[in-house]
Design a protein around this motif. Structure first.
Motif, mmCIF file in Angstrom:
data_model
loop_
_atom_site.group_PDB
_atom_site.id
_atom_site.type_symbol
_atom_site.label_atom_id
_atom_site.label_comp_id
_atom_site.label_asym_id
_atom_site.label_seq_id
_atom_site.Cartn_x
_atom_site.Cartn_y
_atom_site.Cartn_z
ATOM 1 N N PRO A 59 0.719 -1.176 0.143
ATOM 2 C CA PRO A 59 0.123 -0.059 -0.002
ATOM 3 C C PRO A 59 1.009 1.188 -0.079
ATOM 4 C CG PRO A 59 0.056 -0.848 2.278
ATOM 5 C CD PRO A 59 0.774 -1.883 1.416
ATOM 6 N N GLN A 60 2.206 1.145 0.399
ATOM 7 C CA GLN A 60 2.833 2.345 0.442
ATOM 8 C C GLN A 60 3.598 2.674 -1.183
ATOM 9 O OE1 GLN A 60 5.823 1.386 3.246
ATOM 10 N NE2 GLN A 60 4.355 1.367 5.087
ATOM 11 N N GLY A 61 2.857 3.117 -1.890
ATOM 12 C CA GLY A 61 3.130 3.484 -3.037
ATOM 13 C C GLY A 61 3.197 4.945 -3.478
ATOM 14 N N GLN A 62 3.148 5.393 -4.659
ATOM 15 C CA GLN A 62 3.396 6.739 -5.255
ATOM 16 C C GLN A 62 2.164 7.746 -4.939
ATOM 17 O OE1 GLN A 62 4.735 6.400 -9.371
ATOM 18 N NE2 GLN A 62 6.678 6.039 -8.805
ATOM 19 N N THR A 63 2.266 8.834 -4.409
ATOM 20 C CA THR A 63 1.242 9.567 -4.130
ATOM 21 C C THR A 63 0.851 10.463 -5.730
ATOM 22 O OG1 THR A 63 1.927 9.875 -2.073
ATOM 23 C CG2 THR A 63 0.526 11.645 -2.745
ATOM 24 N N THR A 64 -0.315 10.388 -5.961
ATOM 25 C CA THR A 64 -0.926 11.158 -7.006
ATOM 26 C C THR A 64 -2.131 12.218 -6.665
ATOM 27 O OG1 THR A 64 -2.615 9.351 -7.586
ATOM 28 C CG2 THR A 64 -0.235 8.978 -8.409
ATOM 29 N N PRO A 65 -2.578 12.906 -7.513
ATOM 30 C CA PRO A 65 -3.650 13.722 -7.299
ATOM 31 C C PRO A 65 -4.791 12.999 -7.009
ATOM 32 C CG PRO A 65 -2.217 14.492 -9.323
ATOM 33 C CD PRO A 65 -1.795 13.129 -8.880
ATOM 34 N N ARG A 87 1.988 -0.069 -4.697
ATOM 35 C CA ARG A 87 3.050 -0.642 -5.365
ATOM 36 C C ARG A 87 3.011 -2.024 -5.543
ATOM 37 N NH1 ARG A 87 8.066 1.479 -6.467
ATOM 38 N NH2 ARG A 87 10.002 0.118 -6.248
ATOM 39 N N ILE A 88 3.092 -2.578 -7.056
ATOM 40 C CA ILE A 88 2.903 -3.913 -7.217
ATOM 41 C C ILE A 88 4.147 -4.279 -7.983
ATOM 42 C CG2 ILE A 88 1.636 -5.739 -8.449
ATOM 43 C CD1 ILE A 88 -0.708 -3.896 -8.396
ATOM 44 N N THR A 108 13.979 -1.596 -0.745
ATOM 45 C CA THR A 108 13.385 -0.938 -2.290
ATOM 46 C C THR A 108 11.845 -1.198 -2.442
ATOM 47 O OG1 THR A 108 15.497 -1.532 -3.202
ATOM 48 C CG2 THR A 108 13.725 -0.924 -4.814
ATOM 49 N N LEU A 109 11.243 -2.475 -2.348
ATOM 50 C CA LEU A 109 10.036 -2.466 -2.440
ATOM 51 C C LEU A 109 9.045 -1.571 -1.485
ATOM 52 C CD1 LEU A 109 7.175 -4.049 -3.402
ATOM 53 C CD2 LEU A 109 7.796 -5.740 -1.529
ATOM 54 N N LEU A 110 9.678 -1.706 -0.140
ATOM 55 C CA LEU A 110 8.699 -0.726 0.796
ATOM 56 C C LEU A 110 9.088 0.777 0.764
ATOM 57 C CD1 LEU A 110 8.608 -3.385 3.671
ATOM 58 C CD2 LEU A 110 6.742 -2.829 2.142
ATOM 59 N N MET A 111 10.235 1.245 0.038
ATOM 60 C CA MET A 111 10.611 2.442 -0.155
ATOM 61 C C MET A 111 10.853 3.022 1.415
ATOM 62 S SD MET A 111 8.019 4.211 -2.773
ATOM 63 C CE MET A 111 6.661 4.249 -1.798
ATOM 64 N N LEU A 112 11.977 2.261 2.182
ATOM 65 C CA LEU A 112 12.471 2.532 3.253
ATOM 66 C C LEU A 112 13.852 3.119 3.427
ATOM 67 C CD1 LEU A 112 11.145 -0.543 5.261
ATOM 68 C CD2 LEU A 112 10.181 1.714 5.366
ATOM 69 N N GLY A 113 14.216 3.255 2.160
ATOM 70 C CA GLY A 113 15.949 3.790 2.121
ATOM 71 C C GLY A 113 16.764 2.766 2.771
#
Length: 416
Positions: free
Chosen positions: A172-178, A184-185, A215-220
Motif C-alpha cells: 500500500p506504500q506506493g506513489q502519491t498522485t492527485p 506498489r505492485i 526497495t519494495l517498501l521505499m524505506l531507504g
C-alpha cells in the motif's frame, strides 16, 4: 518392608486365584488395568503437552529470536549502531536486522495476505529452521537484485504456485498522485518453498533479501526490527536489561514471553488442568485396589484367624496385605509406563488410523499450529507420576491390611 519366607508364600498365594475366588481375582485384574490406563494417560498427555510447548517454542524462537527491537513507526534509522551495541552486550549471541511488513500477494487470480520478511542472504541461510525446511528450490539463489523470494508451503498451496512462478507482491506504500496513493505492485520469482511446521508461518511468510525489501517498501536504509538471540531464553530479561537503557526512546524491546504471553500462559494452564483431571483416573484405580483388598480380607477371614492361632503376628498380616495391594499397583504402574511410551512411539500412526476409521480430521494444523502431533517426555514428570501412583496404591492397602491384622481369631473360630 521385608517379608519372611512364609509371608512371601502367603502373599503370592493371595495374588493368584484360588478355588471360588475368581470374582476377587477379576476385581484385582480390573484394579491393575485401571492403574495401567491412568498412568498411561498421564504419561501420554503430559508428554504431548510438553512436546507441543517445546515445538512451538523452538519454531517461534527459531524464526523470531528470543527478543526483538521494534522501531517506532516501523523504522529504525540508526540500526547499525543498535546492532553493534546489541552484539557487545554480554549474553547476546546474535543481532539480526530485518524488515517485517504485512502485504498482499497475487498469482493466477488468487490473492492471499502475507508477512514479508527481508533479511540478508547470510542471515537467511544461517536460519536453521528455514534451511532445514526447504522443500523445493535453493535458498542460495535468493540474493539482492535476483528478484527471487522464498515462500511457505501452505502459501504456495493456497496460491497454486511452485518454484519458478511469478508472484506479485502488493504494497500500500506506493506513489502519491492527485487521485490518492497508488499501491506498489512488484513481481518476484519463487526461488524456494519451505516448511517450518507451524501452520501460521507456512501460510504467510515471504522471505526476500533485505535490500530488495527496502526497495519494495521505499524505506531507504532503514529496517523495521532487530532480532536478538541470547545464551539462555529463560534469562532473556536479565541478559537484555543493560540494552534496554541503550535503546532508550528510539525503539521498544520485547522478549519472547511478552510477544507470545497469551499462547504460552494458555498452554501452561491447560497443562496443569489436564494433569489434575487425569490424576483422578489413578485415584479411581486406587479405590478399585481398596475394594478388591476388602473383598479378599472378607473371603480370607477364616484363613487369617487360623494363621493368628498358629502364631502369625499382627505386623506379619499387615505386611502381607500391604504387599498384595502394592504389587497390584506396581504391576499396573510398570504396564502403564510401558503402554504410554509405546503409544508415544506410534502416536502419529494412531492419529492417522483413528482419522481413517472416523473420517474426521483430528489434527487440523489450522487449529493446532503444528503439522504433526508432538511429544517430549519429561523424566521428572514420569517419576512424579510413578511416585504418585505408588504412594496412592500403598495408602489404599492400609485400611484392609489393618482390618486383617485386627481380626480376632476367637470370634471367627468360636463356632468352627
Amino acid at each position: 518392608m521385608f517379608l519372611s519366607r512364609y509371608e512371601r508364600m502367603i502373599a503370592r498365594r493371595y495374588l493368584l486365584p484360588g478355588k471360588g475366588e475368581g470374582f476377587i481375582f477379576l476385581v484385582a485384574g480390573i484394579s491393575l488395568s485401571a492403574v495401567m490406563l491412568g498412568v498411561a494417560a498421564l504419561v501420554i498427555v503430559m508428554s504431548v503437552m510438553n512436546g507441543f510447548r517445546a515445538e512451538l517454542f523452538d519454531k517461534i524462537v527459531g524464526l523470531n529470536g528470543h527478543a526483538v527491537i521494534q522501531g517506532y513507526g516501523g523504522q529504525i534509522r540508526d540500526w547499525r549502531e543498535l546492532v553493534a551495541q546489541a552484539r557487545t552486550t554480554p549474553g547476546v549471541t546474535e543481532a539480526t536486522p530485518l524488515i517485517e511488513q504485512p502485504l498482499f500477494s497475487s498469482y493466477n487470480g488468487r490473492a492471499e495476505p502475507v508477512l514479508l520478511r527481508g533479511l540478508s542472504p547470510a542471515d537467511l541461510l544461517g536460519n536453521k529452521e528455514i534451511r532445514a525446511g526447504v522443500l523445493n528450490g535453493d535458498l542460495r539463489g535468493i540474493t539482492p537484485g535476483s528478484n527471487r523470494i522464498a515462500i511457505g508451503s501452505r502459501l504456495a498451496q493456497a496460491l497454486g504456485a511452485d518454484v519458478g512462478s511469478e508472484i506479485s507482491l502488493i504494497s500500500p506504500q506506493g506513489q502519491t498522485t492527485p487521485f490518492g496513493t497508488v499501491p506498489r505492485i512488484v513481481s518476484y520469482t519463487v526461488g524456494a518453498i519451505f516448511e517450518v511446521g507451524v501452520y501460521d508461518y507456512d501460510k504467510a511468510y515471504v522471505l526476500m533479501p533485505l535490500a530488495d525489501a527496502q526497495t519494495l517498501l521505499m524505506l531507504g536504509d532503514s529496517v523495521g526490527v532487530i532480532e536478538l538471540r541470547t545464551t539462555d531464553a529463560d534469562r532473556v530479561q536479565q541478559i537484555l536489561a543493560p540494552l534496554v537503557q541503550k535503546v532508550g526512546r528510539r525503539a521498544v524491546l520485547s522478549d519472547w514471553r511478552q510477544l507470545n504471553s497469551q499462547l504460552f500462559e494458555a498452554l501452561e494452564v491447560e497443562r496443569v488442568a489436564m494433569f489434575t483431571v487425569l490424576s483422578i483416573i489413578i485415584v479411581v484405580a486406587v479405590f478399585n485396589i481398596l475394594s478388591s483388598l476388602i473383598m479378599l480380607v472378607r473371603a480370607k477371614t477364616r484363613d487369617i484367624a487360623i494363621l493368628r492361632t498358629m502364631g502369625a503376628t499382627r505386623a506379619g498380616l499387615l505386611r502381607i496385605f500391604v504387599t498384595v495391594g502394592t504389587v497390584i499397583g506396581v504391576l499396573g504402574l510398570i504396564a502403564g509406563v510401558a503402554l504410554g511410551f509405546v503409544f508415544l512411539a506410534f502416536r502419529q500412526n494412531v492419529v492417522v488410523a483413528i482419522q481413517m476409521l472416523t473420517g474426521q480430521n483430528l489434527w487440523d494444523p489450522q487449529i493446532r499450529f503444528l503439522t504433526e502431533l508432538p511429544s517430549k517426555p519429561n523424566p521428572i514428570e514420569v517419576i512424579v507420576i510413578a511416585l504418585m501412583a505408588l504412594v496412592l496404591s500403598f495408602l489404599a492397602t492400609l485400611y484392609p491390611a489393618f482390618k486383617a491384622a485386627n481380626t480376632d481369631p476367637v470370634q471367627v473360630l468360636r463356632y468352627e
